[in-house]
Enzyme design. Sequence first.
Site, short mmCIF file in Angstrom:
data_model
loop_
_atom_site.label_atom_id
_atom_site.label_comp_id
_atom_site.label_asym_id
_atom_site.label_seq_id
_atom_site.Cartn_x
_atom_site.Cartn_y
_atom_site.Cartn_z
N CYS A 2 0.84 -1.20 0.00
CA CYS A 2 0.00 0.00 0.00
C CYS A 2 0.87 1.25 0.00
O CYS A 2 2.05 1.21 0.29
CB CYS A 2 -0.86 0.01 1.26
SG CYS A 2 -1.61 -1.55 1.61
N ARG A 27 2.89 1.16 -7.61
CA ARG A 27 3.09 0.05 -6.68
C ARG A 27 1.96 -0.97 -6.74
O ARG A 27 2.03 -2.05 -6.17
CB ARG A 27 3.18 0.58 -5.25
CG ARG A 27 4.25 1.63 -5.03
CD ARG A 27 3.95 2.44 -3.79
NE ARG A 27 3.95 1.62 -2.61
CZ ARG A 27 5.01 1.50 -1.81
NH1 ARG A 27 6.11 2.16 -2.10
NH2 ARG A 27 4.98 0.75 -0.75
N TRP A 74 -3.44 -2.13 -0.99
CA TRP A 74 -3.20 -3.42 -1.65
C TRP A 74 -3.80 -4.45 -0.69
O TRP A 74 -3.22 -4.74 0.36
CB TRP A 74 -1.70 -3.63 -1.83
CG TRP A 74 -1.31 -5.01 -2.27
CD1 TRP A 74 -0.97 -6.05 -1.47
CD2 TRP A 74 -1.21 -5.51 -3.60
NE1 TRP A 74 -0.66 -7.16 -2.21
CE2 TRP A 74 -0.81 -6.85 -3.53
CE3 TRP A 74 -1.42 -4.96 -4.85
CZ2 TRP A 74 -0.61 -7.65 -4.65
CZ3 TRP A 74 -1.22 -5.76 -5.98
CH2 TRP A 74 -0.83 -7.08 -5.87
N ASN A 100 -0.24 0.34 6.35
CA ASN A 100 0.43 -0.65 5.49
C ASN A 100 0.81 -1.79 6.40
O ASN A 100 1.29 -1.55 7.50
CB ASN A 100 1.77 -0.08 4.96
CG ASN A 100 1.59 0.70 3.70
OD1 ASN A 100 0.47 0.81 3.21
ND2 ASN A 100 2.66 1.26 3.20
N GLY A 101 0.65 -3.04 5.93
CA GLY A 101 1.16 -4.16 6.73
C GLY A 101 0.04 -5.10 7.13
O GLY A 101 -1.06 -5.04 6.61
N GLU A 483 12.61 -23.15 -14.52
CA GLU A 483 12.39 -21.74 -14.15
C GLU A 483 13.58 -20.89 -14.57
O GLU A 483 13.42 -19.80 -15.11
CB GLU A 483 12.13 -21.63 -12.65
CG GLU A 483 12.06 -20.22 -12.09
CD GLU A 483 11.01 -19.33 -12.73
OE1 GLU A 483 10.16 -19.83 -13.49
OE2 GLU A 483 11.06 -18.11 -12.51
N LYS A 487 13.34 -17.78 -17.14
CA LYS A 487 13.77 -16.41 -16.78
C LYS A 487 14.67 -15.81 -17.84
O LYS A 487 14.48 -14.69 -18.30
CB LYS A 487 14.50 -16.42 -15.44
CG LYS A 487 13.67 -16.37 -14.21
CD LYS A 487 12.76 -15.21 -14.05
CE LYS A 487 11.32 -15.28 -14.34
NZ LYS A 487 10.41 -16.29 -14.25
N GLU A 490 12.78 -15.14 -21.15
CA GLU A 490 11.77 -14.07 -21.23
C GLU A 490 12.36 -12.68 -21.00
O GLU A 490 11.79 -11.70 -21.46
CB GLU A 490 10.60 -14.33 -20.30
CG GLU A 490 10.90 -14.38 -18.83
CD GLU A 490 9.62 -14.62 -18.01
OE1 GLU A 490 8.51 -14.26 -18.45
OE2 GLU A 490 9.74 -15.16 -16.91
N HIS A 506 19.59 -38.66 -23.26
CA HIS A 506 18.67 -39.36 -24.18
C HIS A 506 18.37 -38.52 -25.40
O HIS A 506 17.23 -38.38 -25.81
CB HIS A 506 17.38 -39.72 -23.42
CG HIS A 506 17.61 -40.66 -22.29
ND1 HIS A 506 17.82 -42.00 -22.46
CD2 HIS A 506 17.73 -40.42 -20.96
CE1 HIS A 506 18.04 -42.58 -21.28
NE2 HIS A 506 17.99 -41.64 -20.35
N LYS A 605 1.82 -9.22 -18.05
CA LYS A 605 1.99 -9.66 -16.67
C LYS A 605 0.97 -10.73 -16.31
O LYS A 605 1.26 -11.64 -15.56
CB LYS A 605 1.84 -8.47 -15.70
CG LYS A 605 2.09 -8.82 -14.24
CD LYS A 605 3.47 -9.38 -14.03
CE LYS A 605 3.68 -9.91 -12.63
NZ LYS A 605 4.96 -10.67 -12.51
C1 AGP Z 1 6.69 -15.82 -15.39
O1 AGP Z 1 7.89 -15.05 -15.34
C2 AGP Z 1 5.77 -15.36 -16.51
N1 AGP Z 1 5.45 -14.00 -16.32
C3 AGP Z 1 4.59 -16.31 -16.70
O2 AGP Z 1 5.11 -17.60 -16.96
C4 AGP Z 1 3.61 -16.42 -15.51
O3 AGP Z 1 4.24 -17.15 -14.47
C5 AGP Z 1 2.37 -17.19 -15.98
O4 AGP Z 1 1.74 -16.45 -16.99
C6 AGP Z 1 1.38 -17.46 -14.85
O5 AGP Z 1 0.93 -16.24 -14.32
P1 AGP Z 1 0.11 -16.27 -12.94
O6 AGP Z 1 1.07 -16.77 -11.89
O7 AGP Z 1 -0.31 -14.86 -12.73
O8 AGP Z 1 -1.06 -17.20 -13.11
#
Ligand code: AGP
Length: 610
Positions: A2, A27, A74, A100-101, A483, A487, A490, A506, A605
């Site tokens: 927040c 934020r 938030w 906040n918190g 992962e 990272k 992307e 394999h 996002k």
């Molecule tokens: C992760 O870095 C990506 N932004 C993407 O894979 C993300 O994790 C995926 O779209 C799932 O999003 P969510 O956790 O909001 O469901």
Amino acid sequence: MCGIVGYIGKNEAKPILLDGLKRMEYRGYDSAGIAVLEGTNISTCKKEGKLSNLLSALESQEITGRVGIGHTRWATHGQPNDINAHPHSDCRDEIFIIHNGIIENFHELREKLKKHHELTTETDTEVLAHLIEDEMTEGVLLEQAVQQALSHVVGAYGIAVVSSKDPEKIVAARLGSPLVLGIIGEGEFIIASDPTAIIPYTREVVYLDEGEIVTVTPKGYDIRTLENITVTKDVTKIDWDVAQAEKQGYDHFLLKEIMEQPEVIHNGIRGRLIPEEGVAHLGGFLQKEEEWRKIDRITIVACGTASFAAKIGATMIEEYAGVPTRVEIGSEFRYKKPVLDDRTGVIVVSQSGETADTIASLREAKRHGSLTFGIVNVVGSTIAREVDSGAYIHAGPEISVASTKAFVGMVNIFALVTIALGRQREMSLVTGQRIAKELTDIPKLMDQVLALDKQIAKIAKKYYALDHAFYMGRKYNEPIAYEGALKIKEISYLHAEGYAAGEFKHGAIALIDDRFFSVFIAPQDSVYEKNLSNIQEVRARGGKVIAVTTEGNTDMENFADDVIYIPKTLEMLTPLLSVIPLQLFAYHVAKLRDCDIDQPRNLAKSVTVE
Ligand code: AGP
């Protein structure tokens, strides 16, 4: 998290408060509000949604006065709506507070207060307003009442309070949530949770430290500890510009969020772990405790990074709770004929809580009568509202498109779920205690790994110009391989594949040549020797290797070109540490490749379409 802003001085407070809230919009928030004093009259306005809703509501409301507080919320407790928006007040609307918190003991406080107070919201913050009301008897100053009220509180807070019973004053206090006092001029001050709200008015600031309370009036300010001991603080000068201030001095939100990960673990376990009893107290789990006792298999559904957290969670649950668990990605789950019934528990994992494929899978699971549980970051999101119950990650808003702190937050919650499920079944007290103890140590160990940032930046310089990479791991670190590969793909657009290390021979090993580098996540765990063989297979074919291994295991330097050491912890918790070097490595490679790190091309996002 927040946003908090307060103003006292010779100008009208409302425009300054609204400007401050606007500067903190980045934020992330889901409601906003202000309270302004004119003499002993307090006016307030608060609205769900974006600031524009508050501004529209204010058009029909005359609010004047030179003392005021403002907040962007938030949500952590209670849906985002007008009622739950801050500021919150006492029974007689004489005290207004923004916060906040998280107040951990707010249920207990609420039960006590309900006997003599009318509580009108679902929030933990409102409890504070009534606690202050109880303390603010005749002749008691606002700061004294706030100090007394806070002595009953367990949790994290950054608060600002005004009262018509002690006007021309703002009292603010912090424990776990930042607060900064800006000195604008003679008798003119601004208080905020974030320097971005202060910089346009002054760069002369005083940072409050944990457990400090500041009283601000037109005559000046006074800072004390919560035990009422006067504190003298230096005035410092902020030399950031606003853009930097939004990232708290970091170049990108991604790096800021990577560095926030220890706090995410703290926030996730706060009030949810009882190490001495080896139990996890997840409200959402306890609500359905008997139903979960009857569950004899679990399906976890998620997408992207969340699905890798899910894989780690599945290995934890199978190893420590003995419940058969499988992971399905959201875009596949419902198109197969999922075998679900009322003995199947379905856990859905999502940072945003709005991912279309995950939502659709949740609805499919509910159609089959399965018990559902959500591991979600955004409070009040679609998934959070539609699951039978769940646990919030408490990672705060994740601004960068690439998920980092939410990922570790998810794994953190899975560790708690594992304890909860396990202690219903065969997990012993000692095992529960061991996991709980190791989990409470993780933030400190994370700090040690984050301190390797410079070393990792140097390693990135050696490899950033290559175009292909393999990331490999086993067991708990197989998902970390996926992962780590995601990272770097992307945010730096470098092609990378995650692989189960044992699977590499394999076929994929045919690709190894000097265009490739390989990253092995090989802590000294139950599968370390197997990983070492795989490393040697790659090296024997001229492949370059970066290895992440346990500190002290210097033998690895005979097998890898570069070695990054992480502290020792319980095998099931190593992903919380091993992922950090990969996040930092991806960040520095992307920086060297001059990429748009926080907003990578083609990405959103939250993927709210199928
Ligand atoms: C992760 O870095 C990506 N932004 C993407 O894979 C993300 O994790 C995926 O779209 C799932 O999003 P969510 O956790 O909001 O469901």
